[in-house]
Design an enzyme around this catalytic site. Sequence first.
Site, mmCIF file in Angstrom:
data_model
loop_
_atom_site.group_PDB
_atom_site.id
_atom_site.type_symbol
_atom_site.label_atom_id
_atom_site.label_comp_id
_atom_site.label_asym_id
_atom_site.label_seq_id
_atom_site.Cartn_x
_atom_site.Cartn_y
_atom_site.Cartn_z
ATOM 1 N N CYS A 161 0.956 -1.254 -0.096
ATOM 2 C CA CYS A 161 -0.088 0.078 -0.172
ATOM 3 C C CYS A 161 0.900 1.310 0.009
ATOM 4 O O CYS A 161 1.928 1.273 0.633
ATOM 5 C CB CYS A 161 -0.749 -0.041 1.271
ATOM 6 S SG CYS A 161 -0.342 0.734 2.727
ATOM 7 N N GLU A 162 0.419 2.361 -0.722
ATOM 8 C CA GLU A 162 1.356 3.385 -1.092
ATOM 9 C C GLU A 162 1.256 4.189 0.177
ATOM 10 O O GLU A 162 1.886 5.386 0.210
ATOM 11 C CB GLU A 162 1.018 4.188 -2.273
ATOM 12 C CG GLU A 162 -0.419 4.767 -2.150
ATOM 13 C CD GLU A 162 -0.921 5.507 -3.812
ATOM 14 O OE1 GLU A 162 -0.001 5.224 -4.442
ATOM 15 O OE2 GLU A 162 -1.690 6.298 -3.653
ATOM 16 N N HIS A 163 0.300 4.100 1.097
ATOM 17 C CA HIS A 163 0.068 4.922 2.335
ATOM 18 C C HIS A 163 1.094 4.669 3.179
ATOM 19 O O HIS A 163 1.554 5.482 4.280
ATOM 20 C CB HIS A 163 -1.230 4.986 2.805
ATOM 21 C CG HIS A 163 -2.239 5.671 1.938
ATOM 22 N ND1 HIS A 163 -3.311 4.913 1.545
ATOM 23 C CD2 HIS A 163 -2.344 6.373 0.899
ATOM 24 C CE1 HIS A 163 -3.899 5.420 0.695
ATOM 25 N NE2 HIS A 163 -3.246 6.588 0.254
ATOM 26 N N HIS A 164 1.353 3.337 3.587
ATOM 27 C CA HIS A 164 2.272 2.902 4.785
ATOM 28 C C HIS A 164 3.456 1.845 4.303
ATOM 29 O O HIS A 164 4.014 1.368 4.962
ATOM 30 C CB HIS A 164 1.398 2.069 5.743
ATOM 31 C CG HIS A 164 0.138 2.793 6.083
ATOM 32 N ND1 HIS A 164 -1.098 2.407 5.809
ATOM 33 C CD2 HIS A 164 0.026 3.717 7.208
ATOM 34 C CE1 HIS A 164 -1.963 3.199 6.204
ATOM 35 N NE2 HIS A 164 -1.375 4.070 7.247
ATOM 36 N N GLN A 180 -5.684 -0.304 -3.682
ATOM 37 C CA GLN A 180 -6.417 -1.511 -4.155
ATOM 38 C C GLN A 180 -7.244 -1.085 -5.192
ATOM 39 O O GLN A 180 -7.274 -1.742 -6.369
ATOM 40 C CB GLN A 180 -7.288 -2.168 -3.295
ATOM 41 C CG GLN A 180 -7.907 -3.381 -3.443
ATOM 42 C CD GLN A 180 -8.641 -4.143 -2.480
ATOM 43 O OE1 GLN A 180 -8.273 -4.013 -1.234
ATOM 44 N NE2 GLN A 180 -9.767 -4.788 -2.883
ATOM 45 N N HIS A 222 -5.432 -6.042 4.256
ATOM 46 C CA HIS A 222 -4.445 -5.129 4.200
ATOM 47 C C HIS A 222 -3.801 -5.074 5.577
ATOM 48 O O HIS A 222 -4.190 -4.969 6.692
ATOM 49 C CB HIS A 222 -4.958 -3.550 4.117
ATOM 50 C CG HIS A 222 -5.527 -3.344 2.685
ATOM 51 N ND1 HIS A 222 -4.746 -2.449 1.843
ATOM 52 C CD2 HIS A 222 -6.475 -3.947 2.033
ATOM 53 C CE1 HIS A 222 -5.625 -2.441 0.838
ATOM 54 N NE2 HIS A 222 -6.418 -3.348 0.680
ATOM 55 N N CYS A 242 -1.796 -2.990 6.916
ATOM 56 C CA CYS A 242 -1.944 -1.601 7.491
ATOM 57 C C CYS A 242 -3.178 -1.508 8.450
ATOM 58 O O CYS A 242 -3.180 -0.802 9.129
ATOM 59 C CB CYS A 242 -1.821 -0.499 6.575
ATOM 60 S SG CYS A 242 -2.984 -0.381 5.130
HETATM 61 ZN ZN LIG Z 1 -2.210 1.355 4.004
#
Ligand SMILES: [Zn+2]
Length: 203
Positions: free
Chosen positions: A91-94, A132, A160, A162
């Site tokens: 995931c690009e956020h975490h 996703q 996920h 995260c």
């Molecule tokens: Zn994430």
Amino acid sequence: MKSNKAVVKVMHQPKREEEDLAPLFHELLEKLGEDPSREGLVRTPERVSTAMKFLTSGYNADIKKLVNGALYEVKYDEMVVVKDIEFFSLCEHHMLPFFGKMHVAYLPKSRVIGLSKIPRIVDAFARRLQIQERLTQQVAQTIQEIIDPVGVGVICEARHFCMMMRGVEKQHSGAMTSAMLGAFRDRKDTRDEFLSLVNYRSM
Ligand SMILES: [Zn+2]
């Protein structure tokens, strides 16, 4: 006919430079309060560098090369479905993993693609920093561009890390996304056929 929304450019991705990431991970270990010189960690920066390059190798994927002539002109107008394609992404956020299964279908116009190419297309987009929703859309859009079918349907179910490891810690929650293009968007019977083939109720 309704237009396909969320068109994303998928065929031309910037190529990245091959860099040695090990010094960055060495520094990261220090900043995390670790001792990068202790036995178990000596080669860790190198290993993480190799692993991260593999897990993001999709940035270097050349979709046209990957498909490499596995397109066939045929008179076949029934739905083609490839179910349960496993994928692993970040995931690009975490930058934590998310993983799951993708179900891909298309309705050919005059051309089909070698079935083994579809999981390779999924990998080419999964091995990047992703969300996703975009991953699902990119797979659908790529199939649309390459095969030019009557329609494409993609369903993606994923869990996920995260969500599982931090914050909400909902260890059993999953997320579902879908992308429906052409006939899969416009015709309920086509969409329903796809959903029944992958065992989902109509949305
Ligand atoms: Zn994430």
